[in-house]
Design a protein around this motif. Structure first.
Motif, PDB file in Angstrom:
ATOM      1  N   ASP A   1       0.736  -1.296   0.229  1.00  0.00           N
ATOM      2  CA  ASP A   1       0.242  -0.015   0.008  1.00  0.00           C
ATOM      3  C   ASP A   1       0.730   1.153   0.179  1.00  0.00           C
ATOM      4  O   ASP A   1       0.478   2.269  -0.770  1.00  0.00           O
ATOM      5  CB  ASP A   1      -1.068   0.114   1.208  1.00  0.00           C
ATOM      6  CG  ASP A   1      -1.977  -0.994   1.073  1.00  0.00           C
ATOM      7  OD1 ASP A   1      -2.347  -1.356   0.165  1.00  0.00           O
ATOM      8  OD2 ASP A   1      -2.634  -1.371   2.135  1.00  0.00           O
ATOM      9  N   VAL A   2       2.016   1.270   0.880  1.00  0.00           N
ATOM     10  CA  VAL A   2       2.563   2.626   0.947  1.00  0.00           C
ATOM     11  C   VAL A   2       3.451   2.896  -0.194  1.00  0.00           C
ATOM     12  O   VAL A   2       3.320   4.018  -0.645  1.00  0.00           O
ATOM     13  CB  VAL A   2       3.632   2.473   2.176  1.00  0.00           C
ATOM     14  CG1 VAL A   2       4.570   3.741   2.221  1.00  0.00           C
ATOM     15  CG2 VAL A   2       2.756   2.300   3.363  1.00  0.00           C
ATOM     16  N   ILE A   3       4.037   2.009  -0.716  1.00  0.00           N
ATOM     17  CA  ILE A   3       4.961   2.265  -2.017  1.00  0.00           C
ATOM     18  C   ILE A   3       3.955   2.511  -3.271  1.00  0.00           C
ATOM     19  O   ILE A   3       4.246   3.243  -3.970  1.00  0.00           O
ATOM     20  CB  ILE A   3       5.962   0.786  -2.292  1.00  0.00           C
ATOM     21  CG1 ILE A   3       6.960   0.818  -1.245  1.00  0.00           C
ATOM     22  CG2 ILE A   3       6.383   1.028  -3.609  1.00  0.00           C
ATOM     23  CD1 ILE A   3       8.023  -0.083  -1.210  1.00  0.00           C
ATOM     24  N   ASN A   4       2.752   1.528  -3.432  1.00  0.00           N
ATOM     25  CA  ASN A   4       1.903   1.803  -4.382  1.00  0.00           C
ATOM     26  C   ASN A   4       1.360   3.190  -4.395  1.00  0.00           C
ATOM     27  O   ASN A   4       1.283   4.132  -5.470  1.00  0.00           O
ATOM     28  CB  ASN A   4       0.729   0.826  -4.142  1.00  0.00           C
ATOM     29  CG  ASN A   4       0.858  -0.128  -4.767  1.00  0.00           C
ATOM     30  OD1 ASN A   4       2.017  -0.606  -5.135  1.00  0.00           O
ATOM     31  ND2 ASN A   4       0.257  -1.611  -4.073  1.00  0.00           N
ATOM     32  N   SER A   5       1.084   3.897  -3.052  1.00  0.00           N
ATOM     33  CA  SER A   5       0.632   4.902  -2.890  1.00  0.00           C
ATOM     34  C   SER A   5       1.814   6.170  -3.451  1.00  0.00           C
ATOM     35  O   SER A   5       1.551   7.301  -4.208  1.00  0.00           O
ATOM     36  CB  SER A   5       0.079   5.402  -1.606  1.00  0.00           C
ATOM     37  OG  SER A   5      -0.825   4.743  -1.211  1.00  0.00           O
ATOM     38  N   MET A   6       2.918   5.869  -2.908  1.00  0.00           N
ATOM     39  CA  MET A   6       4.075   6.821  -3.427  1.00  0.00           C
ATOM     40  C   MET A   6       4.550   6.976  -4.664  1.00  0.00           C
ATOM     41  O   MET A   6       4.558   7.971  -5.253  1.00  0.00           O
ATOM     42  CB  MET A   6       5.297   6.197  -2.682  1.00  0.00           C
ATOM     43  CG  MET A   6       6.625   7.138  -2.781  1.00  0.00           C
ATOM     44  SD  MET A   6       8.000   6.070  -2.627  1.00  0.00           S
ATOM     45  CE  MET A   6       8.072   5.087  -4.128  1.00  0.00           C
ATOM     46  N   LEU A   7       4.064   5.867  -5.558  1.00  0.00           N
ATOM     47  CA  LEU A   7       4.504   5.747  -7.024  1.00  0.00           C
ATOM     48  C   LEU A   7       3.528   6.674  -7.694  1.00  0.00           C
ATOM     49  O   LEU A   7       3.713   6.868  -8.840  1.00  0.00           O
ATOM     50  CB  LEU A   7       4.500   4.458  -7.432  1.00  0.00           C
ATOM     51  CG  LEU A   7       5.592   3.422  -6.975  1.00  0.00           C
ATOM     52  CD1 LEU A   7       5.767   2.190  -7.428  1.00  0.00           C
ATOM     53  CD2 LEU A   7       7.229   4.335  -7.360  1.00  0.00           C
TER      54      LEU A   7
ATOM     55  N   LEU B   1       5.145   9.710   2.469  1.00  0.00           N
ATOM     56  CA  LEU B   1       4.353   8.604   2.945  1.00  0.00           C
ATOM     57  C   LEU B   1       5.124   7.451   3.447  1.00  0.00           C
ATOM     58  O   LEU B   1       4.554   6.836   4.359  1.00  0.00           O
ATOM     59  CB  LEU B   1       3.705   8.114   1.254  1.00  0.00           C
ATOM     60  CG  LEU B   1       2.665   9.015   0.779  1.00  0.00           C
ATOM     61  CD1 LEU B   1       2.478   8.392  -0.554  1.00  0.00           C
ATOM     62  CD2 LEU B   1       1.560   8.847   1.657  1.00  0.00           C
ATOM     63  N   MET B   2       6.563   7.287   2.965  1.00  0.00           N
ATOM     64  CA  MET B   2       7.382   6.246   3.577  1.00  0.00           C
ATOM     65  C   MET B   2       7.772   6.713   4.818  1.00  0.00           C
ATOM     66  O   MET B   2       7.971   5.992   5.819  1.00  0.00           O
ATOM     67  CB  MET B   2       8.451   5.807   2.797  1.00  0.00           C
ATOM     68  CG  MET B   2       8.075   5.510   1.355  1.00  0.00           C
ATOM     69  SD  MET B   2       9.246   4.269   0.416  1.00  0.00           S
ATOM     70  CE  MET B   2       9.617   3.208   1.331  1.00  0.00           C
ATOM     71  N   VAL B   3       8.076   7.907   5.155  1.00  0.00           N
ATOM     72  CA  VAL B   3       8.584   8.539   6.544  1.00  0.00           C
ATOM     73  C   VAL B   3       7.629   8.145   7.462  1.00  0.00           C
ATOM     74  O   VAL B   3       7.868   7.840   8.591  1.00  0.00           O
ATOM     75  CB  VAL B   3       9.211  10.057   6.407  1.00  0.00           C
ATOM     76  CG1 VAL B   3       9.575  10.349   7.672  1.00  0.00           C
ATOM     77  CG2 VAL B   3      10.118  10.148   5.523  1.00  0.00           C
TER      78      VAL B   3
END
Length: 218
Positions: free
Chosen positions: A138-144, A155-157
């Motif tokens: 979820d986090v990396i998908n949103s980041m991209l 988002l990752m922080v």
């Protein structure tokens, strides 16, 4: 952009690939309607049937190149909620590798002043060239799906804070300082004041030290 048939989509790809050839040999500032027309076999007037102006074409060229980063990220990350610290640094490693391979592309997408918002261009680009969705969590998908350095990184922080590695009060400090570092050093590389290799090494060093300076657990 109105719906395009397969011939027009192929023609757009032809124009984009011609512009990419110029980008790789001479840099993004060397891309002109005339040069792309000469290389692709299209006349200048016809090209405006596909792109509203030169900026439109350049941004699509950049997004075409940006796909290489999106496709490569799977080779760096681990798909596990327990790997947030590893993935944070791995995502930056991948991002910086592609940044320094395509300095013009990344500077144009993230920091150049454009007539339209980058999100508008992105939405239009993927309406013409849809890409297969990949599941990176979820986090990396949103980041991209974000196209500003600050909104991508935070988002990752925030997820690192949720996992207890840093205090919530440190989130903005880490995100702001990391984002400013990337922009400042990329600008120096873009202007030729620093080599891409040195730029990558310097940014990665600061990305690590900024986060590690605020860790409360390891």
């Amino acid at each position: 952009m109105k719906e395009l048939n397969s011939y027009k989509i192929m023609s757009m790809k032809n124009l984009i690939n011609s512009a990419r050839t110029i980008l790789e040999k001479e840099g993004i500032d060397a891309i002109t309607i005339r040069k792309v027309g000469d290389l692709s076999g299209f006349n200048s007037a016809t090209m405006y049937n596909y792109f509203e102006n030169l900026e439109h074409l350049k941004v699509f060229v950049c997004l075409f190149s940006f796909e290489e980063y999106l496709d490569d990220i799977k080779n760096y990350i681990k798909k596990s909620d327990d790997e947030i610290m590893y993935n944070y640094f791995a995502v930056w490693e991948c991002f910086l590798l592609h940044t320094m391979k395509n300095v013009d592309v990344f500077y144009t997408l993230f920091f150049n002043q454009l007539n339209r918002s980058i999100s508008e261009y992105v939405d239009e680009y993927y309406s013409v060239f849809p890409r297969e969705e990949k599941d990176y969590g979820d986090v990396i998908n949103s980041m991209l799906k974000n196209y500003s350095i600050e909104s991508r990184n935070i988002l990752m922080v925030k997820d690192i804070a949720r996992k207890g590695y840093i205090e919530e009060s440190s989130i903005d400090f880490i995100n702001d300082l990391t984002s400013f570092t990337y922009e400042s050093i990329l600008f120096r590389v873009y202007k030729g004041f620093m080599s891409p290799e040195e730029g990558k090494s310097q940014i990665m060093k600061y990305v690590r030290s900024i986060l590690e300076s605020k860790l409360i657990k390891k």
